[in-house]
Design an enzyme around this catalytic site. Structure first.
Site, short mmCIF file in Angstrom:
data_model
loop_
_atom_site.label_atom_id
_atom_site.label_comp_id
_atom_site.label_asym_id
_atom_site.label_seq_id
_atom_site.Cartn_x
_atom_site.Cartn_y
_atom_site.Cartn_z
CB THR A 64 15.80 26.16 -12.92
OG1 THR A 64 15.76 27.33 -13.74
CG2 THR A 64 17.25 25.82 -12.61
CB THR A 149 12.42 30.17 -9.14
OG1 THR A 149 13.43 30.61 -10.05
CG2 THR A 149 12.80 28.84 -8.51
CG ASP A 150 12.49 33.27 -13.81
OD1 ASP A 150 13.26 33.37 -12.84
OD2 ASP A 150 12.87 33.11 -14.99
N1 ASP Z 1 13.86 30.01 -16.04
C1 ASP Z 1 13.43 29.37 -14.88
C2 ASP Z 1 11.90 29.38 -14.78
O1 ASP Z 1 11.29 28.56 -15.40
C3 ASP Z 1 14.04 29.89 -13.65
C4 ASP Z 1 13.95 28.94 -12.54
O2 ASP Z 1 13.20 27.98 -12.58
O3 ASP Z 1 14.68 29.14 -11.55
O4 ASP Z 1 11.31 30.17 -14.09
#
Ligand code: ASP
Length: 384
Positions: A64, A149-150
């Protein structure tokens, strides 16, 4: 063999990694092969006279933090769009903190990264942190990995266990895309570079920096689906905070990590990490998943047990069959914090201590690269 001697081999492997994938909040929306993965740029080159600024390597992977939506109000329908160079260019204050070099490893959502990527990223960072005058990046004082973050905590914990250096390794992401009102990525990136560039950050293990908080990679988990304060080390708390322009630390990382690790990522073939799966305990779980994991070649199974180690009758029977087939079973907890006690033999399984299931899986994968002895594996869970 030294890291330096191995560098050419992994550099060749990296060159084969060309990867650029468009992504949305919910998954991959398209994939485009990119011809040049190794487009490192030294953004601080014009600062070469001021050699006192630390040199920070940024390994960009996507997420993200590198994503954009159609409008500033849209916080969820976005795709990966920005390169690591774009992220750095958006924060001019970085040039006051460090000279940075950007290595674009991938541009994908974090769930598109697999265990083989952990190995390749760890090999890249180990090579970069080896003192070298003529290496690919020159002397590097610290590393920042930009990441979705995931699955951020998984890459961060793998690096905590495999980067053999006291130099800071910081993993950073953002909860809002770069196009959002009050995007959190720019400050998170600046703070991550402040942490990676600061001498007080050495020998603390890999760290996660978001929302002005510094968490240990071992302990931090993503604890909220949308909020910027998502990373938490439940029951343990932060290592420190970024206050103004510098990190302030309040506690250290007790468990063995990074330069004290016994795991040698340089000898691992990226695609050959042992298969370890996770079995979730729930009312009526009957062990169908456990039998399927074993049938598909699992060498280890982490159980996300209820409470402090409890499984259902059906799941226990399947775990016993797995153990008798030579599969290592490690008990973790689905509760989100607290220890699963050791010293009590439950069907031959080992305790994963307080590691959550996804982190226990990583430690078991690495443990299985050096031993299949349950006693030795328990020692490893008690140590890291
Ligand atoms: N979908 C994203 C990821 O690549 C979520 C994020 O980065 O917050 O994990």
């Amino acid at each position: 063999m030294s890291n330096r001697a191995r560098l050419p081999a992994f550099a060749v492997a990296l060159a084969a990694l060309a990867l650029s994938v468009g992504a949305s909040d919910d998954g991959i929306s398209g994939a485009v092969a990119s011809p040049c993965i190794s487009s490192a740029i030294a953004l601080g080159q014009e600062l070469q006279g001021e050699t006192r600024l630390p040199h920070v390597l940024i390994v960009a992977t996507g997420g993200t933090i590198a994503s954009r939506a159609g409008s500033p109000e849209n916080l969820s329908g976005y795709s990966v769009a920005d390169t690591g160079e774009d992220l750095v260019a958006a924060v001019p204050a970085i040039s006051d903190v460090a000279r940075v070099t950007v290595e674009q490893y991938s541009n994908v959502p974090s769930t598109a990264l697999a265990p083989a990527d952990w190995v390749r990223i760890a090999q890249l960072i180990n090579g970069a942190l080896e003192p070298q005058e003529e290496g690919p990046f020159g002397d590097v004082d610290g590393v920042v990995v930009t990441h979705g973050t995931d699955a951020l905590e998984e890459t961060a914990f793998f690096l905590n266990l495999t980067v053999r250096s006291e130099k800071p390794v910081v993993v950073v992401g953002a909860m809002r895309p770069a196009s959002a009102i009050s995007a959190d990525g720019p400050l998170n990136l600046l703070n991550a570079i402040r942490v990676a560039a600061h001498p007080s950050s050495r020998d603390r293990g890999a760290m996660v920096v978001l929302n002005q908080e510094i968490n240990a990679a071992r302990d931090a988990t993503k604890a909220n689906t949308r909020m910027v304060q998502t990373f938490a080390a439940r029951g343990l708390g932060v290592l420190g905070v970024v206050d103004g322009d510098r990190p302030v630390y309040y506690r250290g990382t007790e468990r063995r990590h990074t330069h004290g690790s016994e795991f040698d990522v340089l000898v691992l073939e990226p695609e050959n990490l042992p298969r370890v799966d996770i079995s979730y305990t729930y009312a009526g779980s009957d062990g169908t998943d456990v039998d399927a994991f074993v049938a598909n070649g699992a060498r280890g199974i982490v159980v996300a047990t209820a409470g402090a180690g409890a499984t259902t009758r059906g799941q226990s029977a399947a775990l016993r069959r797995a153990f008798e087939a030579g599969v290592i079973v490690a008990r973790s907890s689905r509760t989100g914090s607290g220890r699963v006690g050791s010293g009590r033999s439950r069907g031959g399984s080992v305790s994963a201590d307080d590691l959550n299931p996804q982190k226990a899986r990583i430690l078991l994968m690495l443990a299985l690269t050096i031993t299949e002895n349950p006693g030795e594996i328990q020692r490893i869970f008690n140590t890291y």
